[in-house]
Design a protein around this motif. Structure first.
Motif, PDB file in Angstrom:
ATOM      1  N   THR A   1       0.790  -1.231   0.000  1.00  0.00           N
ATOM      2  CA  THR A   1       0.000   0.000   0.000  1.00  0.00           C
ATOM      3  C   THR A   1       0.825   1.285   0.000  1.00  0.00           C
ATOM      4  O   THR A   1       0.267   2.363  -0.218  1.00  0.00           O
ATOM      5  CB  THR A   1      -0.928   0.028   1.228  1.00  0.00           C
ATOM      6  OG1 THR A   1      -0.130  -0.113   2.418  1.00  0.00           O
ATOM      7  CG2 THR A   1      -1.936  -1.106   1.163  1.00  0.00           C
ATOM      8  N   ASN A   2       2.131   1.193   0.242  1.00  0.00           N
ATOM      9  CA  ASN A   2       2.933   2.412   0.340  1.00  0.00           C
ATOM     10  C   ASN A   2       4.346   2.209  -0.193  1.00  0.00           C
ATOM     11  O   ASN A   2       4.873   1.093  -0.184  1.00  0.00           O
ATOM     12  CB  ASN A   2       3.046   2.879   1.804  1.00  0.00           C
ATOM     13  CG  ASN A   2       1.732   3.346   2.375  1.00  0.00           C
ATOM     14  OD1 ASN A   2       1.188   4.373   1.983  1.00  0.00           O
ATOM     15  ND2 ASN A   2       1.207   2.576   3.317  1.00  0.00           N
TER      16      ASN A   2
ATOM     17  N   ASP B   1       1.697   7.155  -0.883  1.00  0.00           N
ATOM     18  CA  ASP B   1       0.541   6.259  -0.906  1.00  0.00           C
ATOM     19  C   ASP B   1       0.389   5.601  -2.278  1.00  0.00           C
ATOM     20  O   ASP B   1       0.485   6.266  -3.312  1.00  0.00           O
ATOM     21  CB  ASP B   1      -0.720   7.059  -0.566  1.00  0.00           C
ATOM     22  CG  ASP B   1      -1.963   6.192  -0.614  1.00  0.00           C
ATOM     23  OD1 ASP B   1      -1.912   5.052  -0.117  1.00  0.00           O
ATOM     24  OD2 ASP B   1      -2.988   6.651  -1.170  1.00  0.00           O
TER      25      ASP B   1
ATOM     26  N   THR C   1      -2.387   3.468  -2.914  1.00  0.00           N
ATOM     27  CA  THR C   1      -3.754   2.961  -3.028  1.00  0.00           C
ATOM     28  C   THR C   1      -4.646   3.829  -3.901  1.00  0.00           C
ATOM     29  O   THR C   1      -5.658   3.356  -4.407  1.00  0.00           O
ATOM     30  CB  THR C   1      -4.394   2.842  -1.636  1.00  0.00           C
ATOM     31  OG1 THR C   1      -4.437   4.147  -1.016  1.00  0.00           O
ATOM     32  CG2 THR C   1      -3.591   1.899  -0.752  1.00  0.00           C
TER      33      THR C   1
ATOM     34  N   ASN D   1      -0.514  11.360  -3.124  1.00  0.00           N
ATOM     35  CA  ASN D   1      -0.640  11.515  -1.682  1.00  0.00           C
ATOM     36  C   ASN D   1       0.710  11.237  -1.020  1.00  0.00           C
ATOM     37  O   ASN D   1       1.225  10.119  -1.082  1.00  0.00           O
ATOM     38  CB  ASN D   1      -1.701  10.562  -1.129  1.00  0.00           C
ATOM     39  CG  ASN D   1      -3.081  10.868  -1.689  1.00  0.00           C
ATOM     40  OD1 ASN D   1      -3.503  12.021  -1.733  1.00  0.00           O
ATOM     41  ND2 ASN D   1      -3.787   9.839  -2.135  1.00  0.00           N
TER      42      ASN D   1
END
Length: 284
Positions: A25-26, A45, A47, A53
Motif C-alpha cells: 500500500t505504500n 501512498d 492505493t 498523496n
C-alpha cells in the motif's frame, strides 16, 4: 564575506542518499545526510491511482531507530510480503502522470563533475521511472499503447546527457546572485533554468520544501586547471538552457528569450595557493 556567504547558501537540512522501499500500500523513501547523522522518511501512498498523496515524517531518526522502524513496518505488512527494497537513488527528479497512474522519476546514479567554492556539482549518470499504484486496473492502463507512447516521448529526454545539479549550490543562478541572494525556499525551483520545475511542482506544493527533490539544470559544465603568471586557478564554465525555450535550435532559443541560454565563467584560486581565496566572475 563572499566566501562565508557561499558556504551558507543552503541553511536547511540536505539529504544526499535515499533508499526506496515498498509494501503493498505504500512506498517509503528513506533519506540520510552526507555524514550519516540523521535519517528522514517520506511515505508515498499507492492505493489512490488518481491522486498524489505524500506524507513527510518530521522526525530525524538515528541509524538504530530507522532499522527498528523498518522492522516494525515489515512486521505490520508481513501478510502482504513485508517491506521490500525497491532501489537506491540520489534524489527525486519529479512525478508525472499521463493517462493512467502516477510515476516517480529518481536519479539512480550520479558522478561528481566539479566543485564551486566548496559546493559539489554532480552530473546525472542514470535515472529510473517507477510506477506508484499497485492496482491491476492501473497496471493495464500503464501497459496500453497510448501510455507507452507517452512514456517513450518522455524517455527521449536522456537525463544522463548534460543534466547537472548540486545539493547545496544554486546552479540556476549566477555567482553574484548566489552571493547576494538571501531568499530561501521553493522560489529557487520556479526559475527559468530549472528544467524539472513542472515535474516537482506537485511534491513542492504538498510538502512546501525541496528536501527530497533535486533542481536539474540542462546545459554545460566544465572545470579546468589553468596556470597564468605562476598562479594556478580553476576556470569553471557553466551554460544553462531555459525550460521556457527548450527547442533543438540554440540560436532560435537565444533570439526568442531574454536570457534563455546563460553562460558564465567562474575563476577561483586553488586551495592553499593564496592566503585568501579570491573569486572573480565574468558574465557573458
Amino acid at each position: 564575506m563572499g566566501s562565508e556567504t557561499m558556504r551558507k547558501l543552503v541553511d536547511v537540512l540536505v539529504l544526499h542518499k535515499f533508499m526506496l522501499y515498498r509494501t503493498l500500500t505504500n512506498f517509503y523513501l528513506i533519506g540520510r545526510d552526507k555524514k550519516k547523522t540523521f535519517w528522514r522518511i517520506l511515505k508515498i501512498d499507492r492505493t489512490d491511482p488518481n491522486e498524489l498523496n505524500l506524507f513527510e515524517d518530521p522526525t530525524r531518526y538515528t541509524h538504530e531507530q530507522i532499522v527498528e522502524l523498518k522492522k516494525w513496518i515489515s512486521r505490520g505488512n508481513q501478510e502482504y510480503g513485508g517491506l521490500r527494497a525497491e532501489t537506491t537513488c540520489y534524489g527525486i527528479i519529479g512525478f508525472v502522470k499521463f493517462l493512467g497512474p502516477y510515476y516517480v522519476l529518481v536519479i539512480k546514479k550520479r558522478k561528481k563533475v566539479g566543485e564551486i567554492c566548496g559546493h559539489t556539482v554532480y552530473g546525472v549518470v542514470d535515472s529510473q521511472m517507477i510506477m506508484i499504484p499497485y492496482h491491476s486496473g492501473e497496471t493495464r492502463v500503464a501497459g496500453s499503447a497510448a501510455e507507452r507512447r507517452y512514456k517513450k516521448l518522455l524517455n527521449m529526454v536522456d537525463p544522463s546527457k548534460n543534466f547537472y545539479f548540486s545539493y547545496t549550490y544554486h546552479l540556476m543562478y549566477s555567482l553574484q546572485k548566489n552571493i547576494c541572494n538571501t531568499e530561501r525556499g521553493n522560489i529557487h525551483d520556479e526559475t527559468m533554468f530549472v528544467w524539472n520545475e513542472y515535474l516537482t511542482h506537485g511534491i513542492r506544493r504538498i510538502l512546501q520544501n525541496t528536501v527530497w527533490t533535486v533542481s536539474l539544470v540542462y546545459g554545460f559544465f566544465q572545470q579546468t586547471k589553468c596556470l597564468v603568471s605562476n598562479e594556478e586557478f580553476i576556470l569553471t564554465v557553466i551554460a544553462r538552457r531555459s525550460r521556457h525555450y527548450a527547442g533543438t535550435s540554440l540560436e532560435v532559443s537565444v533570439v526568442k528569450s531574454l536570457i534563455p541560454f546563460s553562460p558564465q565563467r567562474v575563476y577561483h584560486s586553488l586551495p592553499g595557493k593564496m592566503n585568501q581565496t579570491v573569486e572573480k566572475f565574468v558574465a557573458l
